[in-house]
Design a protein around this motif. Sequence first.
Motif, PDB file in Angstrom:
ATOM      1  N   THR A  34       0.809  -1.219   0.000  1.00 20.68           N
ATOM      2  CA  THR A  34       0.000   0.000   0.000  1.00 20.68           C
ATOM      3  C   THR A  34       0.845   1.273   0.000  1.00 20.68           C
ATOM      4  O   THR A  34       0.385   2.309  -0.468  1.00 20.68           O
ATOM      5  N   SER A 102      -8.596   3.251   5.968  1.00 23.35           N
ATOM      6  CA  SER A 102      -9.908   2.836   5.484  1.00 23.35           C
ATOM      7  C   SER A 102      -9.990   1.309   5.527  1.00 23.35           C
ATOM      8  O   SER A 102      -8.962   0.623   5.568  1.00 23.35           O
ATOM      9  N   GLN A 104     -10.583  -0.836   3.257  1.00 26.83           N
ATOM     10  CA  GLN A 104      -9.884  -1.453   2.120  1.00 26.83           C
ATOM     11  C   GLN A 104      -8.386  -1.542   2.376  1.00 26.83           C
ATOM     12  O   GLN A 104      -7.759  -2.572   2.116  1.00 26.83           O
ATOM     13  N   ASN A 107      -7.377  -4.105   5.146  1.00 27.69           N
ATOM     14  CA  ASN A 107      -7.416  -5.497   4.702  1.00 27.69           C
ATOM     15  C   ASN A 107      -6.253  -5.858   3.787  1.00 27.69           C
ATOM     16  O   ASN A 107      -6.084  -7.023   3.423  1.00 27.69           O
ATOM     17  N   GLN A 108      -5.449  -4.867   3.411  1.00 27.25           N
ATOM     18  CA  GLN A 108      -4.301  -5.106   2.542  1.00 27.25           C
ATOM     19  C   GLN A 108      -2.983  -4.814   3.246  1.00 27.25           C
ATOM     20  O   GLN A 108      -2.004  -5.540   3.086  1.00 27.25           O
TER      21      GLN A 108
END
Length: 330
Positions: A34, A102, A104, A107-108
């Motif tokens: 990320t 966030s 998203q 979760n990464q």
Amino acid sequence: MMRPFEYVSPSTKAQAVSLLGATWGNTEILAGGTDLLALMKDDVVSPRRLVNIKDIKDLQGITFNAQGLRVGALTTLGDLAEDANVIKNYPALAEALTEAASPQIRNQATLGGNLCQRPRCWYFRNGFGLLPKDETGKELVTEGDNRYHAILGNDGPAKFVSPSTIAPILIAYAALIRLEGPKGKRELALEKFFVIPRVQREREHDLRPNEIVTEVVIPPPADAKAAHYEVRQKAAFDWPLAVAAVALRMRGSKAQSARVVMGYVAPVPWVSSEAEQVLNGQPVNEDTAQKTAEAAVKNAKPLSHNAYKVQVARVAVKRAILKAASGGAA
């Protein structure tokens, strides 16, 4: 446009270490990606080799026992936030994790990646380097747009703020970080993992180019009361203006010992010994919380456009203390 690079996927820690370079810049580690992929797209970093560590089983998993909590470096922030043992035994950490990004991204993004992420300083992100200077050698941040830069630990050329919002609460919980490299394994207190660079070639972590983060270990919570408090410009996901993490060991209404850590105010998560000394042995109330908060920022040296952060940090510390003492996140 991204530059071409070699992509390798080791299956063991030893293989991963052997594929890393001895100097910074030639290789980078890919976990959640990320942060790294954004840096590569913007040409801030341009590794010749990308070492994908996602398939290394030893870097995964969460375990809890009498020795505390062990979290593999590849554990996502989302999985850690939802772990039953974390919610029960380290609720302030669970709260910090849910506020860290966030859904998203949670979760990464991985725990190891979060602790190793690079500063969000817009000078750094625009290619001016970790310690940005112009062509004459003049520092760019000191009199530039420094609204979100450091107010503590900024005596040297480093003016960025440490970007991890969960590092302060982990440090308050006395977490340890474990590393592995060609010379073997290392373990150090998480607060020692973050360092303030003095020259451009240095990094902001005590991590060698050919080492990887393997896991984080948090001691048993015992009877500590802890809390995490963020101040942001908006309630939805945003980078904080200041973070405070507090862990208290109480004896009745008094703080037998205190741990006060601030984030987003210095190039490293800032452990305030001044604040701890004020609160240790004192009853926890509005008055002592205010005095402790004052002590936490008494050595602040704001830059030309960020004096407001002194008050923001002061408020964050006070509210974190009161929140911890009241059991808001015990």
